[in-house]
Scaffold this motif. Structure first.
Motif, PDB file in Angstrom:
ATOM      1  N   PRO A 254      59.362  19.720   1.386  1.00 57.64           N
ATOM      2  CA  PRO A 254      58.095  19.578   2.260  1.00 57.64           C
ATOM      3  C   PRO A 254      57.806  18.276   2.204  1.00 57.64           C
ATOM      4  N   GLY A 255      58.135  17.355   0.999  1.00 54.52           N
ATOM      5  CA  GLY A 255      57.840  15.873   0.762  1.00 54.52           C
ATOM      6  C   GLY A 255      56.340  15.590   0.511  1.00 54.52           C
ATOM      7  N   ASN A 256      55.978  16.674  -0.457  1.00 51.25           N
ATOM      8  CA  ASN A 256      54.780  16.236  -1.081  1.00 51.25           C
ATOM      9  C   ASN A 256      55.076  15.390  -2.143  1.00 51.25           C
ATOM     10  N   PRO A 257      54.341  14.100  -2.234  1.00 45.89           N
ATOM     11  CA  PRO A 257      54.577  12.975  -3.161  1.00 45.89           C
ATOM     12  C   PRO A 257      54.515  13.576  -4.664  1.00 45.89           C
TER      13      PRO A 257
ATOM     14  N   TYR B   5      62.691  15.498  -5.956  1.00 47.73           N
ATOM     15  CA  TYR B   5      63.080  16.634  -5.857  1.00 47.73           C
ATOM     16  C   TYR B   5      64.444  16.957  -6.862  1.00 47.73           C
ATOM     17  N   SER B   6      64.464  18.041  -7.473  1.00 48.06           N
ATOM     18  CA  SER B   6      65.960  18.395  -8.099  1.00 48.06           C
ATOM     19  C   SER B   6      66.416  19.690  -7.327  1.00 48.06           C
ATOM     20  N   GLU B   7      67.627  19.954  -7.560  1.00 46.58           N
ATOM     21  CA  GLU B   7      68.422  20.970  -6.800  1.00 46.58           C
ATOM     22  C   GLU B   7      67.667  22.359  -7.012  1.00 46.58           C
ATOM     23  N   SER B   8      66.918  22.528  -8.259  1.00 48.36           N
ATOM     24  CA  SER B   8      66.406  23.806  -8.376  1.00 48.36           C
ATOM     25  C   SER B   8      64.882  23.879  -7.994  1.00 48.36           C
ATOM     26  N   ASP B   9      64.452  22.806  -7.241  1.00 46.61           N
ATOM     27  CA  ASP B   9      63.244  23.116  -6.554  1.00 46.61           C
ATOM     28  C   ASP B   9      63.077  23.723  -5.416  1.00 46.61           C
ATOM     29  N   PRO B  10      62.179  24.730  -5.119  1.00 48.61           N
ATOM     30  CA  PRO B  10      61.916  25.450  -3.997  1.00 48.61           C
ATOM     31  C   PRO B  10      61.894  24.589  -2.722  1.00 48.61           C
ATOM     32  N   VAL B  11      62.702  25.060  -1.747  1.00 49.43           N
ATOM     33  CA  VAL B  11      62.530  24.506  -0.287  1.00 49.43           C
ATOM     34  C   VAL B  11      61.529  24.727   0.481  1.00 49.43           C
ATOM     35  N   ASN B  12      61.115  24.108   1.355  1.00 46.03           N
ATOM     36  CA  ASN B  12      60.104  24.477   2.611  1.00 46.03           C
ATOM     37  C   ASN B  12      60.270  23.777   3.640  1.00 46.03           C
ATOM     38  N   PRO B  13      61.125  23.772   4.558  1.00 45.73           N
ATOM     39  CA  PRO B  13      61.654  22.851   5.627  1.00 45.73           C
ATOM     40  C   PRO B  13      60.119  22.391   6.362  1.00 45.73           C
ATOM     41  N   PRO B  14      59.973  21.273   6.731  1.00 46.20           N
ATOM     42  CA  PRO B  14      58.600  20.926   7.149  1.00 46.20           C
ATOM     43  C   PRO B  14      58.827  20.766   8.928  1.00 46.20           C
ATOM     44  N   ASN B  15      59.959  20.735   9.459  1.00 45.28           N
ATOM     45  CA  ASN B  15      60.130  20.555  10.879  1.00 45.28           C
ATOM     46  C   ASN B  15      61.629  21.785  11.510  1.00 45.28           C
TER      47      ASN B  15
ATOM     48  N   THR C  67      58.359  -2.314  14.602  1.00 44.85           N
ATOM     49  CA  THR C  67      57.045  -1.712  13.884  1.00 44.85           C
ATOM     50  C   THR C  67      57.698  -0.545  13.097  1.00 44.85           C
ATOM     51  N   ILE C  68      57.614  -0.490  11.881  1.00 46.13           N
ATOM     52  CA  ILE C  68      58.292   0.540  11.047  1.00 46.13           C
ATOM     53  C   ILE C  68      57.144   1.367  10.010  1.00 46.13           C
ATOM     54  N   VAL C  69      57.514   2.738  10.107  1.00 47.30           N
ATOM     55  CA  VAL C  69      56.496   3.552   9.237  1.00 47.30           C
ATOM     56  C   VAL C  69      56.478   2.912   7.733  1.00 47.30           C
ATOM     57  N   GLU C  70      55.256   3.193   7.165  1.00 50.98           N
ATOM     58  CA  GLU C  70      55.369   2.725   5.658  1.00 50.98           C
ATOM     59  C   GLU C  70      54.900   3.769   4.689  1.00 50.98           C
ATOM     60  N   ASP C  71      54.769   5.068   5.377  1.00 50.87           N
ATOM     61  CA  ASP C  71      54.467   6.025   4.296  1.00 50.87           C
ATOM     62  C   ASP C  71      55.423   7.342   4.463  1.00 50.87           C
ATOM     63  N   GLN C  72      56.566   6.932   4.855  1.00 49.51           N
ATOM     64  CA  GLN C  72      57.599   7.755   4.807  1.00 49.51           C
ATOM     65  C   GLN C  72      58.616   7.282   3.864  1.00 49.51           C
TER      66      GLN C  72
ATOM     67  N   ASP D 227      57.142  12.136   1.133  1.00 48.27           N
ATOM     68  CA  ASP D 227      58.085  11.683   0.090  1.00 48.27           C
ATOM     69  C   ASP D 227      59.184  12.793   0.014  1.00 48.27           C
ATOM     70  N   SER D 228      60.291  12.539   0.373  1.00 47.90           N
ATOM     71  CA  SER D 228      61.616  13.504   0.406  1.00 47.90           C
ATOM     72  C   SER D 228      62.488  12.756  -0.631  1.00 47.90           C
ATOM     73  N   THR D 229      62.287  12.094  -1.678  1.00 43.80           N
ATOM     74  CA  THR D 229      62.994  11.484  -2.415  1.00 43.80           C
ATOM     75  C   THR D 229      63.749  12.483  -3.409  1.00 43.80           C
ATOM     76  N   LEU D 230      65.113  12.378  -3.498  1.00 45.14           N
ATOM     77  CA  LEU D 230      65.942  13.465  -4.139  1.00 45.14           C
ATOM     78  C   LEU D 230      66.410  12.739  -5.427  1.00 45.14           C
ATOM     79  N   ASN D 231      66.741  13.415  -6.634  1.00 44.31           N
ATOM     80  CA  ASN D 231      67.107  13.045  -7.831  1.00 44.31           C
ATOM     81  C   ASN D 231      68.855  13.369  -7.673  1.00 44.31           C
ATOM     82  N   ALA D 232      69.434  12.539  -7.399  1.00 44.34           N
ATOM     83  CA  ALA D 232      70.989  12.619  -7.431  1.00 44.34           C
ATOM     84  C   ALA D 232      71.802  12.648  -8.652  1.00 44.34           C
TER      85      ALA D 232
END
Length: 287
Positions: free
Chosen positions: A114-117, A122-132, A182-187, A258-263
């Motif tokens: 979902p991308g909550n800051p 997010y790690s692989e064990s976190d629950p998914v919740n697709p926003p679109n 013009t580029i988004v600054e909050d994604q 914020d959809s940052t993943l921990n790789a």
């Protein structure tokens, strides 16, 4: 090792084919819309009979499925098409892979979260919740891929490089022309350099690694920051780039904030760390 790349004319697929051939790996590749010298097998993965027939004939050890309907906003209105490619099409590939005991590597997306800051990275064990809807179809693809006994799901984010059209090639063209952007600054996310993702796919294949892994770069940046780094490395005027909010910009499909993943788990498995934007852009500039 014999590898079949589904979607071999795309950004990631073409990098996998090139890298594989350069390293003496037997690689074949399919295309749907754009035939290339190295992706010459016509395949529409939504056609289950055609998919099964081609995969049975080639009989690869490993199948890397990079083919997807990526138009995030269009997925909201073209739901049947998005589902047929990203969910049903992936199921066709998975069923065909399982029939020949092939290892399937499926490329998903960071957008399954979902991308909550407060929850990122997010790690692989976190629950998914697709926003679109795009993310819903890609997560359905993840589930469908598990038809295969040996399967690896890789989740990249904002894939970029020079091998095919993408956000970075568009931005470079605009900056070179002196046009304002013009580029988004909050994604915010951790963008993935296509050659690094290609290397990871082949390392996963060679080592028989299975499971779900995050496959992004190490740096968390906004789209605006990402674009200003690009301008700086290439010597273009960063003042051409203006930040804007997602609300002001207006996009049909909701986007994660914020959809940052921990790789790091993938980095350990393949003994390789992906490059951040600055290092990747410098590599791109060097050819």
């Amino acid at each position: 090792m014999n590898v079949l790349v589904i979607g071999g004319s795309g950004l990631v697929g073409s990098n996998i084919v090139e890298l594989g051939l350069d390293n003496g790996i037997e690689v074949e590749a399919t295309y749907n819309n754009t035939e290339t010298e190295k992706a010459s097998i016509k395949l529409d993965k939504t056609d289950s009979d055609q998919t099964a027939s081609i995969i049975e004939r080639i009989n690869p050890d490993v199948i890397i499925d990079t083919a997807a309907y990526h138009a995030v906003d269009d997925c909201e209105s073209k739901r049947d098409l998005a589902w047929s490619v990203n969910a049903d099409g992936t199921r066709n590939v998975a069923a065909a892979a399982n029939a020949i005991d092939a290892h399937l590597i499926y490329l998903s997306t960071d957008y399954v979260f979902p991308g909550n800051p407060e929850d990122a990275p997010y790690s692989e064990s976190d629950p998914v919740n697709p926003p679109n809807y795009y993310a819903e179809t890609k997560y359905a693809g993840e589930q469908a891929s598990k038809i295969t006994d040996a399967v690896t799901v890789l989740r990249p984010s904002v894939i970029y490089g020079l091998a095919n059209d993408n956000f970075v090639t568009w931005a470079l063209g605009e900056l070179k022309a002196g046009n304002e952007l013009t580029i988004v600054e909050d994604q915010i996310s951790a963008p993935t350099y296509a050659p690094d993702l290609a290397y990871a796919c082949l390392r996963v294949a060679e080592n028989g690694i299975t499971g779900v892994y995050h496959a992004t770069g190490p740096d968390s940046v906004s789209r605006y920051e990402f674009t200003t780094i690009l301008a700086d490395v290439y010597g273009y005027n960063p003042e051409l780039i203006t930040p804007i909010s997602t609300e002001e910009f207006g996009q049909e499909a909701p986007r994660p904030t914020d959809s940052t993943l921990n790789a790091t788990r993938l980095y350990r498995e393949i003994d390789y760390e992906f490059r951040g934007p600055e290092e990747a852009f410098e590599a791109m500039q060097g050819g």
